[in-house]
Write a protein that holds these residues in place. Structure first.
Motif, PDB file in Angstrom:
ATOM      1  N   LEU A 157       0.809  -1.216   0.000  1.00 20.00           N
ATOM      2  CA  LEU A 157       0.000   0.000   0.000  1.00 20.00           C
ATOM      3  C   LEU A 157       0.844   1.267   0.000  1.00 20.00           C
ATOM      4  CD1 LEU A 157      -2.776  -1.005   2.578  1.00 20.00           C
ATOM      5  CD2 LEU A 157      -2.837  -1.177   0.082  1.00 20.00           C
ATOM      6  N   GLY A 158       2.160   1.134  -0.003  1.00 20.99           N
ATOM      7  CA  GLY A 158       3.042   2.287   0.047  1.00 20.99           C
ATOM      8  C   GLY A 158       3.237   2.781   1.468  1.00 20.99           C
ATOM      9  N   GLN A 159       4.214   3.681   1.657  1.00 22.76           N
ATOM     10  CA  GLN A 159       4.520   4.243   2.976  1.00 22.76           C
ATOM     11  C   GLN A 159       4.812   3.147   4.006  1.00 22.76           C
ATOM     12  OE1 GLN A 159       4.894   7.430   3.271  1.00 22.76           O
ATOM     13  NE2 GLN A 159       3.874   8.214   1.457  1.00 22.76           N
ATOM     14  N   SER A 160       5.411   2.038   3.557  1.00 25.95           N
ATOM     15  CA  SER A 160       5.774   0.896   4.401  1.00 25.95           C
ATOM     16  C   SER A 160       4.567   0.143   4.956  1.00 25.95           C
ATOM     17  CB  SER A 160       6.679   1.337   5.571  1.00 25.95           C
ATOM     18  OG  SER A 160       7.888   1.893   5.084  1.00 25.95           O
ATOM     19  N   ILE A 161       3.374   0.431   4.439  1.00 19.32           N
ATOM     20  CA  ILE A 161       2.163  -0.268   4.855  1.00 19.32           C
ATOM     21  C   ILE A 161       1.885  -1.406   3.876  1.00 19.32           C
ATOM     22  CG2 ILE A 161      -0.287  -0.075   5.383  1.00 19.32           C
ATOM     23  CD1 ILE A 161       1.472   1.514   7.262  1.00 19.32           C
ATOM     24  N   ARG A 162       1.566  -2.574   4.398  1.00 19.95           N
ATOM     25  CA  ARG A 162       1.252  -3.715   3.540  1.00 19.95           C
ATOM     26  C   ARG A 162       0.155  -4.554   4.174  1.00 19.95           C
ATOM     27  NH1 ARG A 162       4.884  -8.483   5.247  1.00 19.95           N
ATOM     28  NH2 ARG A 162       5.996  -7.694   7.047  1.00 19.95           N
ATOM     29  N   LEU A 163      -0.557  -5.257   3.327  1.00 18.46           N
ATOM     30  CA  LEU A 163      -1.545  -6.217   3.779  1.00 18.46           C
ATOM     31  C   LEU A 163      -0.992  -7.615   3.554  1.00 18.46           C
ATOM     32  CD1 LEU A 163      -4.801  -4.743   2.157  1.00 18.46           C
ATOM     33  CD2 LEU A 163      -3.907  -4.311   4.456  1.00 18.46           C
ATOM     34  N   VAL A 164      -1.091  -8.458   4.566  1.00 22.05           N
ATOM     35  CA  VAL A 164      -0.747  -9.876   4.426  1.00 22.05           C
ATOM     36  C   VAL A 164      -2.043 -10.657   4.582  1.00 22.05           C
ATOM     37  CG1 VAL A 164       0.686 -11.781   5.225  1.00 22.05           C
ATOM     38  CG2 VAL A 164       1.516  -9.430   5.435  1.00 22.05           C
ATOM     39  N   ARG A 165      -2.365 -11.455   3.586  1.00 21.49           N
ATOM     40  CA  ARG A 165      -3.629 -12.186   3.583  1.00 21.49           C
ATOM     41  C   ARG A 165      -3.365 -13.686   3.603  1.00 21.49           C
ATOM     42  NH1 ARG A 165      -7.105  -8.577  -0.838  1.00 21.49           N
ATOM     43  NH2 ARG A 165      -7.723  -6.955   0.655  1.00 21.49           N
ATOM     44  N   PHE A 166      -4.020 -14.370   4.524  1.00 23.33           N
ATOM     45  CA  PHE A 166      -3.883 -15.818   4.660  1.00 23.33           C
ATOM     46  C   PHE A 166      -5.184 -16.473   4.215  1.00 23.33           C
ATOM     47  CE2 PHE A 166      -1.177 -13.794   7.836  1.00 23.33           C
ATOM     48  CZ  PHE A 166       0.059 -14.355   7.536  1.00 23.33           C
ATOM     49  N   TYR A 167      -5.100 -17.257   3.139  1.00 24.69           N
ATOM     50  CA  TYR A 167      -6.270 -17.945   2.592  1.00 24.69           C
ATOM     51  C   TYR A 167      -6.223 -19.403   3.041  1.00 24.69           C
ATOM     52  CZ  TYR A 167      -6.493 -13.785  -0.326  1.00 24.69           C
ATOM     53  OH  TYR A 167      -6.560 -12.477  -0.768  1.00 24.69           O
ATOM     54  N   PHE A 168      -7.344 -19.871   3.575  1.00 24.31           N
ATOM     55  CA  PHE A 168      -7.371 -21.188   4.199  1.00 24.31           C
ATOM     56  C   PHE A 168      -7.802 -22.284   3.234  1.00 24.31           C
ATOM     57  CE2 PHE A 168      -8.398 -18.165   7.764  1.00 24.31           C
ATOM     58  CZ  PHE A 168      -7.123 -18.204   8.318  1.00 24.31           C
ATOM     59  N   GLU A 169      -7.500 -23.517   3.603  1.00 26.20           N
ATOM     60  CA  GLU A 169      -7.730 -24.669   2.727  1.00 26.20           C
ATOM     61  C   GLU A 169      -9.200 -24.873   2.380  1.00 26.20           C
ATOM     62  OE1 GLU A 169      -5.915 -28.107   4.427  1.00 26.20           O
ATOM     63  OE2 GLU A 169      -3.910 -27.614   3.678  1.00 26.20           O
ATOM     64  N   ASP A 170     -10.105 -24.582   3.323  1.00 24.50           N
ATOM     65  CA  ASP A 170     -11.519 -24.851   3.053  1.00 24.50           C
ATOM     66  C   ASP A 170     -12.161 -23.795   2.160  1.00 24.50           C
ATOM     67  OD1 ASP A 170     -11.977 -22.651   4.649  1.00 24.50           O
ATOM     68  OD2 ASP A 170     -13.136 -23.700   6.170  1.00 24.50           O
ATOM     69  N   GLU A 171     -11.431 -22.680   1.893  1.00 25.10           N
ATOM     70  CA  GLU A 171     -11.840 -21.629   0.958  1.00 25.10           C
ATOM     71  C   GLU A 171     -13.065 -20.838   1.412  1.00 25.10           C
ATOM     72  OE1 GLU A 171     -12.296 -23.451  -2.891  1.00 25.10           O
ATOM     73  OE2 GLU A 171     -10.138 -23.714  -3.149  1.00 25.10           O
ATOM     74  N   ASP A 172     -13.491 -21.002   2.658  1.00 24.54           N
ATOM     75  CA  ASP A 172     -14.630 -20.248   3.181  1.00 24.54           C
ATOM     76  C   ASP A 172     -14.197 -19.019   3.967  1.00 24.54           C
ATOM     77  OD1 ASP A 172     -16.577 -21.954   2.134  1.00 24.54           O
ATOM     78  OD2 ASP A 172     -16.480 -23.285   3.865  1.00 24.54           O
ATOM     79  N   TYR A 173     -12.977 -19.060   4.506  1.00 20.81           N
ATOM     80  CA  TYR A 173     -12.497 -17.988   5.360  1.00 20.81           C
ATOM     81  C   TYR A 173     -11.095 -17.552   4.925  1.00 20.81           C
ATOM     82  CZ  TYR A 173     -16.270 -19.317   8.570  1.00 20.81           C
ATOM     83  OH  TYR A 173     -17.493 -19.598   9.120  1.00 20.81           O
ATOM     84  N   TRP A 174     -10.746 -16.315   5.318  1.00 25.52           N
ATOM     85  CA  TRP A 174      -9.389 -15.822   5.144  1.00 25.52           C
ATOM     86  C   TRP A 174      -9.123 -14.733   6.179  1.00 25.52           C
ATOM     87  CZ3 TRP A 174      -8.647 -10.733   2.987  1.00 25.52           C
ATOM     88  CH2 TRP A 174      -9.810 -10.112   2.501  1.00 25.52           C
ATOM     89  N   MET A 175      -7.866 -14.493   6.481  1.00 24.70           N
ATOM     90  CA  MET A 175      -7.503 -13.510   7.497  1.00 24.70           C
ATOM     91  C   MET A 175      -6.565 -12.473   6.901  1.00 24.70           C
ATOM     92  SD  MET A 175      -5.979 -14.076  11.355  1.00 24.70           S
ATOM     93  CE  MET A 175      -4.234 -14.260  10.939  1.00 24.70           C
ATOM     94  N   GLN A 176      -6.843 -11.216   7.216  1.00 28.95           N
ATOM     95  CA  GLN A 176      -6.014 -10.118   6.739  1.00 28.95           C
ATOM     96  C   GLN A 176      -5.315  -9.436   7.903  1.00 28.95           C
ATOM     97  OE1 GLN A 176      -7.239  -7.148   3.598  1.00 28.95           O
ATOM     98  NE2 GLN A 176      -7.399  -5.810   5.372  1.00 28.95           N
ATOM     99  N   VAL A 177      -4.009  -9.217   7.751  1.00 29.31           N
ATOM    100  CA  VAL A 177      -3.227  -8.513   8.755  1.00 29.31           C
ATOM    101  C   VAL A 177      -2.601  -7.285   8.106  1.00 29.31           C
ATOM    102  CG1 VAL A 177      -1.346  -8.660  10.426  1.00 29.31           C
ATOM    103  CG2 VAL A 177      -2.699 -10.701   9.900  1.00 29.31           C
TER     104      VAL A 177
END
Length: 222
Positions: A71-91
């Motif tokens: 996202l610039g300015q040293s900001i980034r999103l890390v996204r974890f996509y899970f095996e069941d494909e129903d959920y994911w987590m964003q940090v």
């Protein structure tokens, strides 16, 4: 320029001042998460959110893919996509180190709609749609727009995500809009993320995800 940007008449964004590309930078994933690791969510979280959030919290999830968005300015999103494909987590991270965590949101997919034509794309996310307006209604709840300052509709935010999993690496182009509402719980907000996504094969879809704020004490990584 991607097909979705071209169809909606959008130009690629200018890089933010002071932003640096992710390539070549030793970026670390938070909480030791990565493909094959398990996220074990605390049982009390489901009880706490009952009646306050539309998200049904799972018990445990195994990470399959990891995505990164600069996202610039040293900001980034890390996204974890899970095996069941129903959920994911964003940090959201505010630096290259694993401990540079700013926000955590657990998302569940509400719907995924494949878009097959330019007319369908404009109908769903164009000037005549409700996406981008200051308030958006979903499943009987009203959410307030988090991005953009226009009094009426604002343009979707373009993002490029680099994704990797044990089968390989690929890129996804996003045009997204984020909404949120208060849940009545301290430090817990519910989010609505609407995103037009185009993969490297040119397949375009509109995904709707409902998420809720997580604290690092809400889960254990195994």
């Amino acid at each position: 320029m991607s097909w979705i940007k071209r169809a909606l008449g959008l130009e690629p964004p200018n890089p933010a001042k002071g932003s640096k590309p992710l390539a070549g930078t030793p970026l670390l994933a938070p909480f030791g998460l990565g493909s094959g690791r398990m996220l074990d969510l605390d049982d009390s979280l489901k009880l706490m959110l009952d009646g306050h959030s539309e998200l049904v919290v799972p018990n445990e999830e195994v990470v399959w893919s990891v995505g990164q968005v600069d996202l610039g300015q040293s900001i980034r999103l890390v996204r974890f996509y899970f095996e069941d494909e129903d959920y994911w987590m964003q940090v959201m991270m505010n630096g290259p180190a694993a401990e540079d965590v700013q926000d955590i949101i657990l998302f569940g997919y509400s719907s995924v709609v494949t878009i097959n034509s330019e007319s369908e794309l404009k109908r769903l996310v164009g000037p005549q749609s409700n996406i981008g307006l200051p308030v958006f209604e979903h499943d009987g709840w009203e959410y307030e727009r988090q991005w953009g300052t226009e009094e009426r509709q604002t343009e979707l935010t373009p993002m490029t995500e680099q994704v990797a999993n044990p089968d390989g690496a690929y890129r996804i182009e996003h045009l997204s809009m984020l909404y949120a509402r208060d849940t009545g719980l301290v430090d817990r907000r519910e989010f609505l993320l609407l995103s037009v996504e185009e993969d490297e094969e040119g397949v375009v879809s509109l995904t709707t995800s409902v998420g809720v704020t997580l604290q690092s004490t809400d889960f254990t990584v195994i």
